[in-house]
Design a protein around this motif. Sequence first.
Motif, PDB file in Angstrom:
ATOM      1  N   CYS A 257       0.851  -1.184   0.000  1.00 40.58           N
ATOM      2  CA  CYS A 257       0.000   0.000   0.000  1.00 40.58           C
ATOM      3  C   CYS A 257       0.888   1.236   0.000  1.00 40.58           C
ATOM      4  O   CYS A 257       1.805   1.355   0.809  1.00 40.58           O
ATOM      5  CB  CYS A 257      -0.902   0.002   1.237  1.00 40.58           C
ATOM      6  N   GLN A 258       0.623   2.126  -0.941  1.00 35.81           N
ATOM      7  CA  GLN A 258       1.293   3.426  -0.958  1.00 35.81           C
ATOM      8  C   GLN A 258       0.236   4.478  -1.246  1.00 35.81           C
ATOM      9  O   GLN A 258      -0.483   4.378  -2.246  1.00 35.81           O
ATOM     10  CB  GLN A 258       2.378   3.498  -2.037  1.00 35.81           C
ATOM     11  N   ILE A 259       0.139   5.454  -0.361  1.00 38.79           N
ATOM     12  CA  ILE A 259      -0.822   6.543  -0.514  1.00 38.79           C
ATOM     13  C   ILE A 259      -0.069   7.837  -0.239  1.00 38.79           C
ATOM     14  O   ILE A 259       0.676   7.920   0.733  1.00 38.79           O
ATOM     15  CB  ILE A 259      -2.004   6.393   0.466  1.00 38.79           C
ATOM     16  N   LYS A 260      -0.269   8.825  -1.107  1.00 39.95           N
ATOM     17  CA  LYS A 260       0.472  10.071  -0.884  1.00 39.95           C
ATOM     18  C   LYS A 260      -0.313  11.280  -1.374  1.00 39.95           C
ATOM     19  O   LYS A 260      -1.165  11.178  -2.252  1.00 39.95           O
ATOM     20  CB  LYS A 260       1.824  10.019  -1.581  1.00 39.95           C
ATOM     21  N   ASP A 261      -0.001  12.396  -0.758  1.00 37.31           N
ATOM     22  CA  ASP A 261      -0.445  13.701  -1.221  1.00 37.31           C
ATOM     23  C   ASP A 261       0.733  14.359  -1.911  1.00 37.31           C
ATOM     24  O   ASP A 261       1.861  14.327  -1.387  1.00 37.31           O
ATOM     25  CB  ASP A 261      -0.873  14.594  -0.045  1.00 37.31           C
ATOM     26  N   GLU A 262       0.498  14.918  -3.079  1.00 40.52           N
ATOM     27  CA  GLU A 262       1.528  15.693  -3.769  1.00 40.52           C
ATOM     28  C   GLU A 262       1.112  17.157  -3.730  1.00 40.52           C
ATOM     29  O   GLU A 262      -0.045  17.486  -3.995  1.00 40.52           O
ATOM     30  CB  GLU A 262       1.692  15.204  -5.211  1.00 40.52           C
ATOM     31  N   TYR A 263       2.065  17.996  -3.367  1.00 45.64           N
ATOM     32  CA  TYR A 263       1.794  19.417  -3.204  1.00 45.64           C
ATOM     33  C   TYR A 263       2.273  20.183  -4.427  1.00 45.64           C
ATOM     34  O   TYR A 263       3.404  20.024  -4.877  1.00 45.64           O
ATOM     35  CB  TYR A 263       2.473  19.947  -1.936  1.00 45.64           C
ATOM     36  N   ASN A 264       1.391  21.022  -4.954  1.00 45.55           N
ATOM     37  CA  ASN A 264       1.711  21.861  -6.103  1.00 45.55           C
ATOM     38  C   ASN A 264       2.093  23.249  -5.584  1.00 45.55           C
ATOM     39  O   ASN A 264       1.242  23.985  -5.092  1.00 45.55           O
ATOM     40  CB  ASN A 264       0.496  21.930  -7.041  1.00 45.55           C
ATOM     41  N   TRP A 265       3.387  23.552  -5.681  1.00 48.82           N
ATOM     42  CA  TRP A 265       3.901  24.824  -5.183  1.00 48.82           C
ATOM     43  C   TRP A 265       4.115  25.784  -6.339  1.00 48.82           C
ATOM     44  O   TRP A 265       4.728  25.436  -7.344  1.00 48.82           O
ATOM     45  CB  TRP A 265       5.229  24.620  -4.449  1.00 48.82           C
ATOM     46  N   GLY A 266       3.628  27.002  -6.202  1.00 43.34           N
ATOM     47  CA  GLY A 266       3.862  28.053  -7.191  1.00 43.34           C
ATOM     48  C   GLY A 266       4.972  28.969  -6.708  1.00 43.34           C
ATOM     49  O   GLY A 266       5.127  29.203  -5.510  1.00 43.34           O
ATOM     50  N   GLU A 267       5.757  29.447  -7.652  1.00 49.34           N
ATOM     51  CA  GLU A 267       6.839  30.376  -7.288  1.00 49.34           C
ATOM     52  C   GLU A 267       6.298  31.783  -7.141  1.00 49.34           C
ATOM     53  O   GLU A 267       5.456  32.234  -7.926  1.00 49.34           O
ATOM     54  CB  GLU A 267       7.933  30.352  -8.359  1.00 49.34           C
TER      55      GLU A 267
END
Length: 141
Positions: free
Chosen positions: A30-40
């Motif tokens: 099991c692999q679960i993740k949140d990916e964060y979208n960062w703006g400059e």
Amino acid sequence: MAGTDAKRIINGTFGSIYLDGKWLSNFTHCQIKDEYNWGEVKLPDDRRTKHKLLGVSGSGTIQGYKVTSELQKAVAENPTRTFEIISKLEDPEAYGKERIRIPQVKFTSNPLVDYTTGEIVEEQWDFVFDGDPEFIDSIEV
């Protein structure tokens, strides 16, 4: 100098996955993740680039041995259906157990057939999720 007590390191053998409340006893990964979208962000009179969180995208994978066709059938009959996954890690030597609830899970594909003669059949289910993860139990010292 005190360090990490090796027996407190969690062993994945004690992990389990629940789909809509049903234990998937044949699933081993099991692999679960949140990916964060960062703006400059560029600010005046500052050479350092700053970053602002613009969005979050949740995804994951569960994987294990093929035992039934239940999940394939459920997804084929209603590809837009949402599920709930609960991941549990409960090593008896750890400081506690961790349970994380993932709501609004949508599978991104349906692995209908994938086998090789003479080999154990495994299946992998990739998904996205729209709900916020909930820590039902967390491990703390």
